[in-house]
Design a protein around this motif. Structure first.
Motif, PDB file in Angstrom:
ATOM      1  N   UNK A 198      -8.198 -59.848  20.871  1.00 40.03           N
ATOM      2  CA  UNK A 198      -7.995 -61.293  20.723  1.00 40.03           C
ATOM      3  C   UNK A 198      -6.689 -61.566  19.980  1.00 40.03           C
ATOM      4  N   UNK A 199      -6.415 -60.788  18.944  1.00 37.42           N
ATOM      5  CA  UNK A 199      -5.160 -60.969  18.215  1.00 37.42           C
ATOM      6  C   UNK A 199      -3.936 -60.539  18.988  1.00 37.42           C
ATOM      7  N   UNK A 200      -4.122 -59.652  19.971  1.00 37.84           N
ATOM      8  CA  UNK A 200      -2.990 -59.123  20.738  1.00 37.84           C
ATOM      9  C   UNK A 200      -2.630 -59.991  21.934  1.00 37.84           C
ATOM     10  N   UNK A 201      -3.521 -60.859  22.378  1.00 39.69           N
ATOM     11  CA  UNK A 201      -3.318 -61.631  23.607  1.00 39.69           C
ATOM     12  C   UNK A 201      -1.981 -62.373  23.660  1.00 39.69           C
ATOM     13  N   UNK A 202      -1.509 -63.017  22.568  1.00 40.76           N
ATOM     14  CA  UNK A 202      -0.225 -63.726  22.660  1.00 40.76           C
ATOM     15  C   UNK A 202       0.962 -62.826  23.005  1.00 40.76           C
ATOM     16  N   UNK A 203       0.836 -61.525  22.753  1.00 37.81           N
ATOM     17  CA  UNK A 203       1.948 -60.604  23.028  1.00 37.81           C
ATOM     18  C   UNK A 203       2.023 -60.189  24.484  1.00 37.81           C
ATOM     19  N   UNK A 204       1.084 -60.636  25.308  1.00 32.15           N
ATOM     20  CA  UNK A 204       1.035 -60.215  26.702  1.00 32.15           C
ATOM     21  C   UNK A 204       1.914 -61.051  27.616  1.00 32.15           C
ATOM     22  N   UNK A 205       2.367 -62.195  27.152  1.00 30.36           N
ATOM     23  CA  UNK A 205       3.213 -63.071  27.971  1.00 30.36           C
ATOM     24  C   UNK A 205       4.379 -63.586  27.143  1.00 30.36           C
ATOM     25  N   UNK A 206       5.283 -64.283  27.816  1.00 33.15           N
ATOM     26  CA  UNK A 206       6.451 -64.841  27.137  1.00 33.15           C
ATOM     27  C   UNK A 206       7.604 -63.863  27.111  1.00 33.15           C
ATOM     28  N   UNK A 207       8.751 -64.273  26.549  1.00 33.20           N
ATOM     29  CA  UNK A 207       9.923 -63.398  26.463  1.00 33.20           C
ATOM     30  C   UNK A 207       9.596 -62.122  25.694  1.00 33.20           C
ATOM     31  N   UNK A 208      10.173 -61.023  26.121  1.00 35.87           N
ATOM     32  CA  UNK A 208       9.929 -59.735  25.481  1.00 35.87           C
ATOM     33  C   UNK A 208      10.861 -59.572  24.296  1.00 35.87           C
ATOM     34  N   UNK A 209      10.306 -59.326  23.155  1.00 35.98           N
ATOM     35  CA  UNK A 209      11.121 -59.114  21.954  1.00 35.98           C
ATOM     36  C   UNK A 209      11.481 -57.639  21.823  1.00 35.98           C
ATOM     37  N   UNK A 210      12.764 -57.390  21.589  1.00 36.88           N
ATOM     38  CA  UNK A 210      13.225 -56.032  21.393  1.00 36.88           C
ATOM     39  C   UNK A 210      13.867 -55.918  20.014  1.00 36.88           C
ATOM     40  N   UNK A 211      13.585 -54.815  19.324  1.00 40.90           N
ATOM     41  CA  UNK A 211      12.675 -53.730  19.673  1.00 40.90           C
ATOM     42  C   UNK A 211      11.218 -54.197  19.617  1.00 40.90           C
ATOM     43  N   UNK A 212      10.394 -53.664  20.504  1.00 39.83           N
ATOM     44  CA  UNK A 212       9.021 -54.139  20.662  1.00 39.83           C
ATOM     45  C   UNK A 212       8.178 -53.856  19.429  1.00 39.83           C
ATOM     46  N   UNK A 213       8.348 -52.688  18.842  1.00 44.94           N
ATOM     47  CA  UNK A 213       7.435 -52.245  17.792  1.00 44.94           C
ATOM     48  C   UNK A 213       7.999 -52.382  16.396  1.00 44.94           C
ATOM     49  N   UNK A 214       9.160 -52.992  16.250  1.00 46.02           N
ATOM     50  CA  UNK A 214       9.702 -53.230  14.914  1.00 46.02           C
ATOM     51  C   UNK A 214      10.413 -54.574  14.888  1.00 46.02           C
ATOM     52  N   UNK A 215      10.535 -55.114  13.707  1.00 49.05           N
ATOM     53  CA  UNK A 215      11.180 -56.408  13.561  1.00 49.05           C
ATOM     54  C   UNK A 215      12.660 -56.261  13.279  1.00 49.05           C
ATOM     55  N   UNK A 216      13.208 -57.246  12.615  1.00 49.63           N
ATOM     56  CA  UNK A 216      14.624 -57.245  12.289  1.00 49.63           C
ATOM     57  C   UNK A 216      14.954 -56.062  11.391  1.00 49.63           C
TER      58      UNK A 216
END
Length: 418
Positions: free
Chosen positions: A384-402
Protein backbone atom coordinates in the motif's frame (compact mmCIF):
# COMPACT_ATOMS: atom_id res chain seq x y z
CA UNK A 1 25.13 10.68 -14.31
CA UNK A 2 23.92 10.47 -17.89
CA UNK A 3 20.59 12.19 -18.55
CA UNK A 4 17.99 10.68 -20.85
CA UNK A 5 15.33 13.26 -21.63
CA UNK A 6 13.06 13.66 -24.63
CA UNK A 7 9.58 14.87 -25.35
CA UNK A 8 6.83 12.56 -24.19
CA UNK A 9 3.88 11.32 -26.20
CA UNK A 10 0.79 12.75 -24.56
CA UNK A 11 -1.34 10.22 -22.76
CA UNK A 12 -3.95 10.34 -20.08
CA UNK A 13 -5.87 8.30 -17.55
CA UNK A 14 -5.40 4.57 -17.27
CA UNK A 15 -3.42 4.34 -20.52
CA UNK A 16 -0.83 6.79 -19.21
CA UNK A 17 -0.58 4.99 -15.88
CA UNK A 18 -0.05 1.70 -17.73
CA UNK A 19 2.70 3.26 -19.86
CA UNK A 20 4.39 4.74 -16.79
CA UNK A 21 4.34 1.35 -15.10
CA UNK A 22 6.61 -0.15 -17.79
CA UNK A 23 9.01 2.81 -17.91
CA UNK A 24 11.34 1.37 -15.27
CA UNK A 25 12.17 -2.27 -14.45
CA UNK A 26 11.83 -1.80 -10.71
CA UNK A 27 8.11 -1.12 -11.01
CA UNK A 28 6.82 -4.44 -12.41
CA UNK A 29 9.58 -6.62 -10.94
CA UNK A 30 9.46 -5.22 -7.41
CA UNK A 31 5.67 -5.41 -7.45
CA UNK A 32 5.88 -9.00 -8.69
CA UNK A 33 8.25 -9.81 -5.82
CA UNK A 34 5.98 -8.20 -3.22
CA UNK A 35 2.86 -9.98 -4.46
CA UNK A 36 4.70 -13.30 -4.64
CA UNK A 37 5.85 -12.88 -1.03
CA UNK A 38 2.30 -12.10 0.04
CA UNK A 39 0.34 -14.70 -1.91
CA UNK A 40 2.79 -17.56 -1.43
CA UNK A 41 2.46 -17.45 2.36
CA UNK A 42 -1.21 -16.41 2.23
CA UNK A 43 -1.88 -19.58 0.21
CA UNK A 44 0.40 -21.97 2.09
CA UNK A 45 0.54 -22.38 5.02
CA UNK A 46 -1.97 -19.68 6.02
CA UNK A 47 -4.77 -20.25 3.53
CA UNK A 48 -4.57 -24.04 3.51
CA UNK A 49 -4.80 -24.03 7.31
CA UNK A 50 -8.05 -22.05 6.97
CA UNK A 51 -9.48 -24.46 4.38
CA UNK A 52 -8.29 -23.03 1.04
CA UNK A 53 -7.41 -25.74 -1.53
CA UNK A 54 -3.70 -26.55 -1.60
CA UNK A 55 -1.51 -25.68 -4.62
CA UNK A 56 -1.46 -28.39 -7.28
CA UNK A 57 2.08 -29.30 -6.28
CA UNK A 58 3.02 -32.04 -3.88
CA UNK A 59 4.32 -31.62 -1.28
CA UNK A 60 3.10 -28.04 -0.84
CA UNK A 61 5.91 -27.24 1.60
CA UNK A 62 8.46 -27.59 -1.21
CA UNK A 63 6.36 -25.36 -3.49
CA UNK A 64 6.39 -22.78 -0.67
CA UNK A 65 10.18 -22.95 -0.34
CA UNK A 66 10.73 -22.80 -4.10
CA UNK A 67 8.49 -19.78 -4.61
CA UNK A 68 10.04 -17.73 -1.82
CA UNK A 69 13.57 -18.41 -3.06
CA UNK A 70 13.20 -18.42 -6.84
CA UNK A 71 9.94 -16.50 -7.28
CA UNK A 72 10.06 -13.79 -4.63
CA UNK A 73 13.82 -13.31 -4.35
CA UNK A 74 14.33 -13.93 -8.08
CA UNK A 75 11.99 -11.08 -9.07
CA UNK A 76 13.49 -8.74 -6.46
CA UNK A 77 17.04 -9.47 -7.64
CA UNK A 78 16.01 -8.83 -11.23
CA UNK A 79 14.40 -5.54 -10.24
CA UNK A 80 17.48 -4.38 -8.38
CA UNK A 81 20.06 -5.39 -10.99
CA UNK A 82 18.11 -3.90 -13.90
CA UNK A 83 17.61 -0.70 -11.90
CA UNK A 84 21.35 -0.46 -11.29
CA UNK A 85 22.22 -1.33 -14.90
CA UNK A 86 21.82 2.18 -16.44
CA UNK A 87 24.26 3.57 -13.88
CA UNK A 88 26.80 0.86 -14.71
CA UNK A 89 26.50 1.18 -18.49
CA UNK A 90 25.30 4.77 -19.16
CA UNK A 91 22.44 3.33 -21.22
CA UNK A 92 18.65 3.80 -20.98
CA UNK A 93 16.77 1.48 -18.64
CA UNK A 94 15.31 -1.81 -19.85
CA UNK A 95 11.63 -1.19 -20.56
CA UNK A 96 8.82 -1.83 -23.01
CA UNK A 97 8.59 -5.15 -24.82
CA UNK A 98 11.77 -6.69 -23.40
CA UNK A 99 10.71 -5.90 -19.84
CA UNK A 100 7.21 -7.24 -20.48
CA UNK A 101 8.67 -10.48 -21.87
CA UNK A 102 10.81 -10.94 -18.77
CA UNK A 103 7.86 -10.39 -16.43
CA UNK A 104 5.63 -12.65 -18.52
CA UNK A 105 8.11 -15.51 -18.29
CA UNK A 106 8.30 -14.99 -14.53
CA UNK A 107 4.49 -15.12 -14.28
CA UNK A 108 4.28 -18.25 -16.43
CA UNK A 109 6.86 -19.88 -14.18
CA UNK A 110 4.70 -19.18 -11.11
CA UNK A 111 1.58 -20.49 -12.82
CA UNK A 112 3.24 -23.61 -14.22
CA UNK A 113 4.69 -24.62 -10.88
CA UNK A 114 1.43 -24.05 -8.98
CA UNK A 115 -0.30 -26.31 -11.54
CA UNK A 116 2.51 -28.83 -11.86
CA UNK A 117 0.17 -31.77 -11.16
CA UNK A 118 -1.77 -30.89 -14.33
CA UNK A 119 0.99 -29.81 -16.76
CA UNK A 120 4.12 -31.51 -18.12
CA UNK A 121 6.96 -31.15 -15.62
CA UNK A 122 9.17 -29.66 -18.29
CA UNK A 123 7.06 -26.46 -18.35
CA UNK A 124 7.80 -25.12 -14.84
CA UNK A 125 11.47 -25.97 -15.28
CA UNK A 126 11.57 -24.30 -18.70
CA UNK A 127 9.86 -21.09 -17.59
CA UNK A 128 11.79 -20.74 -14.33
CA UNK A 129 15.12 -21.33 -16.05
CA UNK A 130 14.01 -19.04 -18.89
CA UNK A 131 13.52 -16.12 -16.51
CA UNK A 132 17.03 -16.34 -15.09
CA UNK A 133 18.54 -17.03 -18.54
CA UNK A 134 16.88 -13.96 -20.07
CA UNK A 135 17.84 -11.79 -17.09
CA UNK A 136 21.46 -12.94 -17.34
CA UNK A 137 21.45 -12.35 -21.11
CA UNK A 138 20.12 -8.78 -20.71
CA UNK A 139 22.70 -7.97 -18.06
CA UNK A 140 25.56 -9.60 -19.95
CA UNK A 141 24.77 -7.95 -23.29
CA UNK A 142 24.52 -4.46 -21.77
CA UNK A 143 27.63 -4.84 -19.60
CA UNK A 144 29.82 -6.25 -22.36
CA UNK A 145 28.65 -3.62 -24.83
CA UNK A 146 29.48 -0.85 -22.33
CA UNK A 147 32.81 -2.40 -21.36
CA UNK A 148 31.71 -2.79 -17.70
CA UNK A 149 33.47 -6.10 -17.29
CA UNK A 150 33.95 -5.75 -13.53
CA UNK A 151 30.18 -6.14 -13.09
CA UNK A 152 29.97 -9.42 -15.00
CA UNK A 153 30.09 -11.26 -11.70
CA UNK A 154 26.40 -10.44 -11.34
CA UNK A 155 25.71 -12.21 -14.63
CA UNK A 156 27.39 -15.36 -13.35
CA UNK A 157 25.50 -15.06 -10.06
CA UNK A 158 22.15 -14.91 -11.88
CA UNK A 159 23.15 -17.81 -14.12
CA UNK A 160 24.19 -19.84 -11.07
CA UNK A 161 20.86 -19.06 -9.43
CA UNK A 162 19.11 -20.29 -12.57
CA UNK A 163 21.16 -23.50 -12.53
CA UNK A 164 20.26 -23.97 -8.87
CA UNK A 165 16.59 -23.53 -9.76
CA UNK A 166 16.80 -26.18 -12.49
CA UNK A 167 18.41 -28.66 -10.11
CA UNK A 168 15.95 -27.88 -7.32
CA UNK A 169 12.87 -28.08 -9.55
CA UNK A 170 14.05 -31.24 -11.31
CA UNK A 171 14.44 -33.07 -8.01
CA UNK A 172 11.27 -31.53 -6.53
CA UNK A 173 9.24 -32.77 -9.49
CA UNK A 174 10.74 -36.26 -9.36
CA UNK A 175 9.56 -39.29 -7.40
CA UNK A 176 11.70 -38.18 -4.44
CA UNK A 177 10.69 -34.52 -4.01
CA UNK A 178 11.94 -34.22 -0.43
CA UNK A 179 15.49 -34.80 -1.67
CA UNK A 180 15.36 -31.27 -3.13
CA UNK A 181 15.63 -29.90 0.41
CA UNK A 182 19.28 -30.95 0.49
CA UNK A 183 19.95 -28.18 -2.05
CA UNK A 184 18.27 -25.44 0.00
CA UNK A 185 21.25 -24.53 2.24
CA UNK A 186 23.58 -24.14 -0.76
CA UNK A 187 21.04 -22.08 -2.73
CA UNK A 188 20.32 -19.84 0.26
CA UNK A 189 24.04 -19.36 0.85
CA UNK A 190 24.36 -18.32 -2.78
CA UNK A 191 21.60 -15.75 -2.24
CA UNK A 192 23.37 -14.51 0.86
CA UNK A 193 26.57 -14.17 -1.18
CA UNK A 194 24.76 -12.03 -3.76
CA UNK A 195 22.90 -9.91 -1.21
CA UNK A 196 25.96 -9.45 0.98
CA UNK A 197 28.01 -8.34 -2.03
CA UNK A 198 25.36 -5.76 -2.93
CA UNK A 199 24.76 -4.71 0.66
CA UNK A 200 28.43 -4.19 1.51
CA UNK A 201 28.60 -1.55 -1.20
CA UNK A 202 25.12 -0.05 -1.19
CA UNK A 203 24.53 0.35 2.55
CA UNK A 204 27.80 2.22 3.27
CA UNK A 205 27.14 4.42 0.21
CA UNK A 206 23.63 5.34 1.39
CA UNK A 207 24.94 5.86 4.94
CA UNK A 208 27.84 8.02 3.82
CA UNK A 209 25.52 10.21 1.76
CA UNK A 210 23.17 10.61 4.75
CA UNK A 211 26.05 11.69 6.98
CA UNK A 212 27.27 14.14 4.31
CA UNK A 213 23.84 15.78 4.11
CA UNK A 214 23.99 16.16 7.87
CA UNK A 215 27.39 17.83 7.78
CA UNK A 216 29.55 14.84 8.70
CA UNK A 217 31.84 13.86 5.86
CA UNK A 218 33.90 10.68 6.21
CA UNK A 219 34.51 7.55 4.22
CA UNK A 220 32.99 4.19 5.15
CA UNK A 221 34.61 0.95 4.03
CA UNK A 222 32.42 -0.68 1.38
CA UNK A 223 33.70 -4.18 0.80
CA UNK A 224 35.41 -7.18 2.37
CA UNK A 225 36.51 -9.92 -0.08
CA UNK A 226 37.03 -12.37 2.78
CA UNK A 227 33.27 -12.60 3.18
CA UNK A 228 32.76 -13.63 -0.44
CA UNK A 229 35.62 -16.15 -0.20
CA UNK A 230 34.13 -17.74 2.91
CA UNK A 231 30.64 -17.96 1.42
CA UNK A 232 31.90 -19.50 -1.83
CA UNK A 233 33.92 -22.02 0.18
CA UNK A 234 30.82 -22.78 2.23
CA UNK A 235 28.78 -23.51 -0.90
CA UNK A 236 31.48 -25.83 -2.27
CA UNK A 237 31.66 -27.70 1.04
CA UNK A 238 27.89 -28.14 1.10
CA UNK A 239 27.83 -29.54 -2.42
CA UNK A 240 30.56 -32.10 -1.73
CA UNK A 241 29.06 -33.15 1.61
CA UNK A 242 31.48 -31.60 4.09
CA UNK A 243 28.61 -30.47 6.28
CA UNK A 244 30.46 -29.77 9.54
CA UNK A 245 33.14 -27.74 7.79
CA UNK A 246 30.45 -25.90 5.84
CA UNK A 247 28.65 -24.98 9.06
CA UNK A 248 31.87 -23.79 10.68
CA UNK A 249 32.68 -21.73 7.59
CA UNK A 250 29.16 -20.26 7.62
CA UNK A 251 29.67 -19.15 11.22
CA UNK A 252 32.98 -17.54 10.21
CA UNK A 253 31.27 -15.72 7.32
CA UNK A 254 28.60 -14.37 9.67
CA UNK A 255 31.23 -13.12 12.10
CA UNK A 256 33.16 -11.56 9.22
CA UNK A 257 30.03 -9.67 8.18
CA UNK A 258 29.60 -8.39 11.73
CA UNK A 259 33.23 -7.27 11.65
CA UNK A 260 32.57 -5.38 8.41
CA UNK A 261 29.51 -3.67 9.93
CA UNK A 262 31.44 -2.35 12.92
CA UNK A 263 32.51 0.76 10.96
CA UNK A 264 29.13 1.50 9.43
CA UNK A 265 27.99 3.67 12.39
CA UNK A 266 24.76 1.69 12.59
CA UNK A 267 23.65 3.11 15.94
CA UNK A 268 23.96 6.67 14.58
CA UNK A 269 21.45 6.10 11.75
CA UNK A 270 18.65 4.47 13.73
CA UNK A 271 16.79 7.80 13.71
CA UNK A 272 16.33 7.43 9.94
CA UNK A 273 13.88 4.57 9.20
CA UNK A 274 15.23 4.03 5.67
CA UNK A 275 18.80 3.51 6.85
CA UNK A 276 17.79 1.71 10.03
CA UNK A 277 15.90 -0.86 7.95
CA UNK A 278 18.98 -1.52 5.82
CA UNK A 279 21.37 -1.85 8.74
CA UNK A 280 19.04 -4.03 10.80
CA UNK A 281 18.21 -6.35 7.88
CA UNK A 282 21.91 -6.76 7.11
CA UNK A 283 22.42 -7.55 10.79
CA UNK A 284 19.87 -10.36 10.42
CA UNK A 285 21.80 -11.63 7.42
CA UNK A 286 24.96 -11.79 9.55
CA UNK A 287 23.30 -13.29 12.61
CA UNK A 288 21.34 -15.69 10.41
CA UNK A 289 24.55 -17.22 9.08
CA UNK A 290 25.81 -17.73 12.63
CA UNK A 291 22.51 -19.18 13.87
CA UNK A 292 22.15 -21.55 10.91
CA UNK A 293 25.76 -22.69 11.24
CA UNK A 294 25.37 -23.36 14.98
CA UNK A 295 22.09 -25.22 14.40
CA UNK A 296 23.79 -27.35 11.77
CA UNK A 297 26.51 -28.30 14.24
CA UNK A 298 24.05 -28.93 17.09
CA UNK A 299 20.63 -29.80 15.58
CA UNK A 300 19.46 -31.38 18.84
CA UNK A 301 19.49 -27.95 20.48
CA UNK A 302 17.67 -26.05 17.75
CA UNK A 303 16.39 -27.38 14.36
CA UNK A 304 18.41 -26.14 11.38
CA UNK A 305 15.23 -25.95 9.24
CA UNK A 306 13.78 -23.41 11.66
CA UNK A 307 17.06 -21.51 11.97
CA UNK A 308 16.97 -20.82 8.21
CA UNK A 309 14.14 -18.34 8.82
CA UNK A 310 16.62 -15.95 10.41
CA UNK A 311 18.09 -15.62 6.92
CA UNK A 312 14.93 -15.91 4.82
CA UNK A 313 12.61 -13.64 6.85
CA UNK A 314 14.92 -11.35 8.78
CA UNK A 315 17.80 -11.07 6.32
CA UNK A 316 16.57 -11.77 2.79
CA UNK A 317 13.03 -10.38 3.11
CA UNK A 318 14.18 -7.54 5.32
CA UNK A 319 16.81 -6.43 2.81
CA UNK A 320 14.44 -6.70 -0.14
CA UNK A 321 11.93 -4.55 1.71
CA UNK A 322 14.57 -2.06 2.87
CA UNK A 323 16.18 -1.63 -0.56
CA UNK A 324 13.09 -1.65 -2.77
CA UNK A 325 11.10 0.59 -0.43
CA UNK A 326 13.52 3.43 -1.12
CA UNK A 327 11.96 3.79 -4.58
CA UNK A 328 8.76 5.04 -2.89
CA UNK A 329 10.52 7.40 -0.48
CA UNK A 330 11.34 10.33 -2.80
CA UNK A 331 10.13 13.79 -1.81
CA UNK A 332 9.81 17.00 -3.83
CA UNK A 333 12.86 18.46 -2.08
CA UNK A 334 15.05 15.64 -3.34
CA UNK A 335 15.52 14.04 0.07
CA UNK A 336 13.99 10.70 1.04
CA UNK A 337 11.40 9.98 3.69
CA UNK A 338 10.02 6.60 4.71
CA UNK A 339 6.31 6.13 4.14
CA UNK A 340 4.05 4.83 6.93
CA UNK A 341 3.57 1.65 4.91
CA UNK A 342 7.35 1.15 4.74
CA UNK A 343 7.76 1.61 8.48
CA UNK A 344 4.85 -0.73 9.28
CA UNK A 345 6.13 -3.37 6.89
CA UNK A 346 9.68 -3.33 8.27
CA UNK A 347 8.51 -3.47 11.89
CA UNK A 348 6.12 -6.34 11.16
CA UNK A 349 8.79 -8.30 9.26
CA UNK A 350 10.98 -8.01 12.33
CA UNK A 351 8.11 -9.26 14.46
CA UNK A 352 7.44 -12.16 12.06
CA UNK A 353 11.11 -13.17 12.26
CA UNK A 354 11.14 -13.35 16.05
CA UNK A 355 7.80 -15.16 16.21
CA UNK A 356 8.86 -17.74 13.63
CA UNK A 357 12.18 -18.38 15.37
CA UNK A 358 10.33 -18.87 18.66
CA UNK A 359 8.06 -21.55 17.15
CA UNK A 360 10.25 -24.59 17.97
CA UNK A 361 10.81 -23.26 21.50
CA UNK A 362 7.05 -23.09 22.15
CA UNK A 363 5.68 -25.96 19.99
CA UNK A 364 2.10 -25.75 21.24
CA UNK A 365 1.57 -22.03 20.73
CA UNK A 366 0.71 -22.03 16.97
CA UNK A 367 3.50 -19.54 16.39
CA UNK A 368 4.10 -20.70 12.81
CA UNK A 369 0.54 -19.66 11.94
CA UNK A 370 1.01 -16.35 13.80
CA UNK A 371 4.27 -15.63 11.96
CA UNK A 372 2.59 -16.30 8.61
CA UNK A 373 -0.25 -13.93 9.48
CA UNK A 374 2.16 -11.19 10.56
CA UNK A 375 4.15 -11.71 7.34
CA UNK A 376 1.04 -11.19 5.21
CA UNK A 377 -0.01 -8.06 7.10
CA UNK A 378 3.54 -6.73 6.71
CA UNK A 379 3.50 -7.11 2.93
CA UNK A 380 0.01 -5.67 2.57
CA UNK A 381 1.12 -2.58 4.51
CA UNK A 382 4.30 -2.30 2.49
CA UNK A 383 2.57 -2.67 -0.89
CA UNK A 384 0.00 0.00 0.00
CA UNK A 385 2.84 2.39 0.80
CA UNK A 386 4.65 1.49 -2.43
CA UNK A 387 1.72 2.04 -4.82
CA UNK A 388 2.50 5.74 -5.55
CA UNK A 389 5.93 4.71 -6.87
CA UNK A 390 4.40 2.56 -9.62
CA UNK A 391 3.33 5.46 -11.85
CA UNK A 392 4.39 8.97 -12.75
CA UNK A 393 7.81 10.30 -13.84
CA UNK A 394 10.72 8.05 -12.91
CA UNK A 395 13.08 9.60 -10.41
CA UNK A 396 16.76 8.89 -10.89
CA UNK A 397 18.61 7.54 -9.07
CA UNK A 398 15.71 5.26 -8.15
CA UNK A 399 17.01 3.98 -4.83
CA UNK A 400 18.70 7.09 -3.46
CA UNK A 401 17.84 10.72 -3.07
CA UNK A 402 19.84 13.86 -3.67
CA UNK A 403 23.54 13.34 -3.28
CA UNK A 404 25.25 15.87 -1.07
CA UNK A 405 25.64 19.14 -2.95
CA UNK A 406 23.47 18.03 -5.89
CA UNK A 407 19.89 18.52 -6.99
CA UNK A 408 17.50 15.65 -7.42
CA UNK A 409 17.37 14.45 -10.98
CA UNK A 410 14.03 13.42 -12.44
CA UNK A 411 14.55 11.60 -15.69
CA UNK A 412 11.83 11.40 -18.28
CA UNK A 413 12.58 8.39 -20.44
CA UNK A 414 11.65 8.25 -24.08
CA UNK A 415 9.10 5.73 -25.24
CA UNK A 416 10.82 4.68 -28.45
CA UNK A 417 12.88 2.00 -26.72
CA UNK A 418 16.19 3.45 -27.93
Amino acid sequence: MVRYQTAMIPASGENRAFQDFWEAPHRPLFLAAFLCALFTVAWWPLGVTLGVPSPAFEPAAIWHIHELIFGFAGAAIGGYLLTALPGWTATPPVRGGLLKALVLIWLLARLALALSLHVPHALPILFNAGYFLLLAAILGARLISAGSHLKLGYVFAVAALGLGEVLFATVALSERPWASLTLVPAVLTGLVLLMASVGMRAIPAFTQNWFARNGQAFKINRDAPVVQVLLVACIVMMLIGWDDMANATMISAGMALLWVMRRWHGLSVLSDPLLAALHLAFLWLSLGLIVVGLAGLAPAIYPASDALHAITIGGMSGLIMAVSGRAAAHTESGDMQATPGFIAGVVLIWAATWVRLAAPVFPGASLEFAAAAIWCIAWVSFVVGFLPALTGPVRRPVLSGRRHGELTEIITTERTGQ
